[in-house]
Design a protein around this motif. Structure first.
Motif, PDB file in Angstrom:
ATOM      1  N   VAL A 101       0.860  -1.180   0.000  1.00 10.75           N
ATOM      2  CA  VAL A 101       0.000   0.000   0.000  1.00 10.75           C
ATOM      3  C   VAL A 101       0.900   1.236   0.000  1.00 10.75           C
ATOM      4  O   VAL A 101       1.934   1.268   0.682  1.00 10.75           O
ATOM      5  N   LEU A 102       0.532   2.224  -0.781  1.00 11.07           N
ATOM      6  CA  LEU A 102       1.278   3.483  -0.875  1.00 11.07           C
ATOM      7  C   LEU A 102       0.734   4.435   0.176  1.00 11.07           C
ATOM      8  O   LEU A 102      -0.482   4.709   0.215  1.00 11.07           O
ATOM      9  N   ILE A 103       1.600   4.935   1.051  1.00 14.38           N
ATOM     10  CA  ILE A 103       1.161   5.767   2.179  1.00 14.38           C
ATOM     11  C   ILE A 103       1.804   7.149   2.110  1.00 14.38           C
ATOM     12  O   ILE A 103       2.602   7.431   1.222  1.00 14.38           O
ATOM     13  N   ASP A 104       1.438   7.983   3.076  1.00 18.41           N
ATOM     14  CA  ASP A 104       2.020   9.310   3.300  1.00 18.41           C
ATOM     15  C   ASP A 104       1.937  10.198   2.072  1.00 18.41           C
ATOM     16  O   ASP A 104       2.910  10.418   1.353  1.00 18.41           O
ATOM     17  N   PHE A 105       0.739  10.740   1.847  1.00 15.72           N
ATOM     18  CA  PHE A 105       0.527  11.692   0.768  1.00 15.72           C
ATOM     19  C   PHE A 105       0.695  13.127   1.276  1.00 15.72           C
ATOM     20  O   PHE A 105       0.101  14.049   0.733  1.00 15.72           O
ATOM     21  N   GLY A 106       1.508  13.316   2.308  1.00 13.67           N
ATOM     22  CA  GLY A 106       1.692  14.651   2.873  1.00 13.67           C
ATOM     23  C   GLY A 106       2.318  15.632   1.910  1.00 13.67           C
ATOM     24  O   GLY A 106       2.148  16.830   2.034  1.00 13.67           O
ATOM     25  N   ALA A 107       3.072  15.146   0.915  1.00 11.60           N
ATOM     26  CA  ALA A 107       3.700  16.036  -0.059  1.00 11.60           C
ATOM     27  C   ALA A 107       2.899  16.115  -1.343  1.00 11.60           C
ATOM     28  O   ALA A 107       3.330  16.732  -2.312  1.00 11.60           O
TER      29      ALA A 107
END
Length: 482
Positions: A175-181
């Motif tokens: 799973v692709l995580i951390d869309f903070g950027a």
């Protein structure tokens, strides 16, 4: 990795709406991620808090406030983007993209509530010396590309793909995580260079006007594959412009993976974004060895620069207009008169320049020295090059007065300062692990003194991003004093 040692975090066991904060899962340039307990549904969740440490500080009551009034507008703009991204991610129901179940505002900032997954990141796997073979690597990569294609279809980019942001569930599903950027790829009016990870960020992400798109995320994902195959982080895009060691190191993996797979990775790591795959779908076909004819040609063209001695120079692209046919050579008398005409024109230019030079008021420089920009003492000898402290303020560019200077991310002077800061960071990074620990900064008194303040996430080391933020704030403070 769960921790409770982050200084900027909210107190553990405190309540945030119906969620009890139990631990800190991690920190990044845009905020913190907590492990929370939903007291209504009795389950764990991950909660992302918008907390850009270069713009805001945590007050005693737990609220988030801008450092200065001047940064209020910048912070508010980022908060609006954070909420917009939360709304967008909440629409996704993809098994390989982290799911946002709720978002809300509190403490003067915003929060995303996401599913909490059990497992470990690809970064943690690699630290345990677990090296996936091509089949396992594709089993992780291809589902992520399917999810990334869904993200790109909405006009968004992830912009921070790296091993630590790829999470592998206990079941083995990624799973692709951390869309903070994450940022919207179309219509953005602010700088898109606030957050990047050297080695995984493409060249266009270093510039405020860089041409970012799906090909930018593809570059970062190819960097992840490079990390698995070569067992080291890829070289950063800026250093590759001078000396590009990437193709030679990537060639070491030849034999471990199939040739089409290796060529597809090299294709995606092209410095020029126009030479990379333009969509996840195109790149996925190349990785599977079933690329179209046009893709095959582009892969071959990208592989060519790795050959040491090319047999023939490359032909100009078809779109390049052909040069007009040369005129027939003139006779010897025509050629002679042409040179006489050229000499006459040059003579007129020289005479006009001398006349103008004599009329300049206060002119003290001889005509032969008009290209000299700064007088050099004739008795001084050039000093040998030395490694400056990362916080030596004498090398900060000051081409314009402070009132005319734009030091926000994305301005021309800001780009130059950032480039110098990255150079200084690499000079101090003795062990080349892309972090500065206390032993590496001990020879720099100012850096050692400010270590705790620069180390924003409190992990005991200084990242390139933290280093750059401190340099920028330091420069802004000096300009305010001036």
């Amino acid at each position: 990795m769960i921790s409770d040692s982050y200084r900027n975090a909210l107190p553990l066991q405190s309540m945030l709406q119906e969620y009890r904060l139990e631990a800190v899962l991690g920190a990044g340039g845009f905020g913190l991620t907590y492990l929370g307990r939903d007291t209504h549904l009795e389950k764990h969740v991950a909660i992302k808090e918008y907390l850009p440490t270069d713009l805001v500080v945590r007050a005693l009551d737990g609220s988030v406030v801008p450092i200065t009034g001047e940064l209020q507008r910048e912070y508010q703009w980022g908060l609006e983007r954070f909420i917009l991204e939360a709304r967008t991610l909440a629409k996704f129901s993809h098994p390989h993209i982290v799911r946002v179940s709720r978002f809300f505002q509190a403490n003067g900032t915003g929060y995303m509530v996401m599913d909490y997954e059990k497992g470990e990141s690809l970064h943690q796997m690699l630290k345990r010396s677990v090296k996936p073979d091509e089949a396992r690597l594709k089993g992780i990569l291809m589902p992520l590309l399917d999810g990334l294609q869904a993200v790109h279809a909405t006009g968004f980019l992830h912009r921070d793909i790296k091993p630590s942001n790829i999470f592998v569930r206990e079941s083995g599903s990624p799973v692709l995580i951390d869309f903070g950027a994450a940022r919207h790829a179309i219509g953005a009016t602010r700088s898109l260079t606030s957050v990047l990870t050297p080695g995984y960020a493409p060249l266009e992400q270093y510039s405020s006007d860089g041409n970012q798109g799906p090909w930018s995320d593809i570059y970062a994902m190819a960097g992840v594959i490079y990390r698995v195959l070569v067992d080291e982080n890829p070289p950063d895009a800026v250093s590759r412009m001078k000396i590009d060691t990437l193709p030679a190191k990537l060639a070491r993996a030849r034999g471990r993976v199939s040739e089409p797979f290796l060529r597809a990775v090299e294709w995606a790591l092209a410095l020029d974004e126009k030479q990379r795959p333009q969509s996840v779908q195109d790149w996925g076909r190349a990785l599977e060895g079933r690329s179209t004819a046009s893709s095959t040609i582009r892969v071959a063209a990208q592989s060519a620069p790795t050959v040491v001695s090319a047999p023939t120079p490359p032909k100009p692209p078809p779109s390049q207009p052909s040069r007009p046919p040369a005129r027939s050579a003139p006779g010897k008398f025509g050629s002679a008169w042409r040179w006489v005409g050229i000499a006459a024109v040059l003579l007129v230019v020289v005479l006009a320049f001398n006349a103008w030079n004599r009329q300049r008021p206060g002119q003290t420089v001889a005509p032969g020295d008009v290209a000299t920009t700064k007088a050099q003492p004739s008795t001084s000898r050039p000093k040998p090059a030395t490694v400056q402290s990362p916080f030596d303020q004498r090398d900060v560019p000051r081409e314009r007065p402070a009132r005319d200077r734009d030091d926000r991310p994305g301005a021309a002077d800001g780009d130059e300062l950032k480039r110098k800061a990255l150079q200084q960071f690499r000079a101090a990074d003795i062990n080349d692990d892309r972090y500065l620990d206390r032993s590496e900064v001990s020879r720099f008194p100012i850096l050692a003194k400010e270590f705790q303040r620069i180390d924003a996430d409190g992990d005991g080391r200084i990242s390139a991003e933290e280093f750059w933020r401190f340099r920028r704030l330091q420069t802004q403070q000096r300009f305010r004093k001036n």
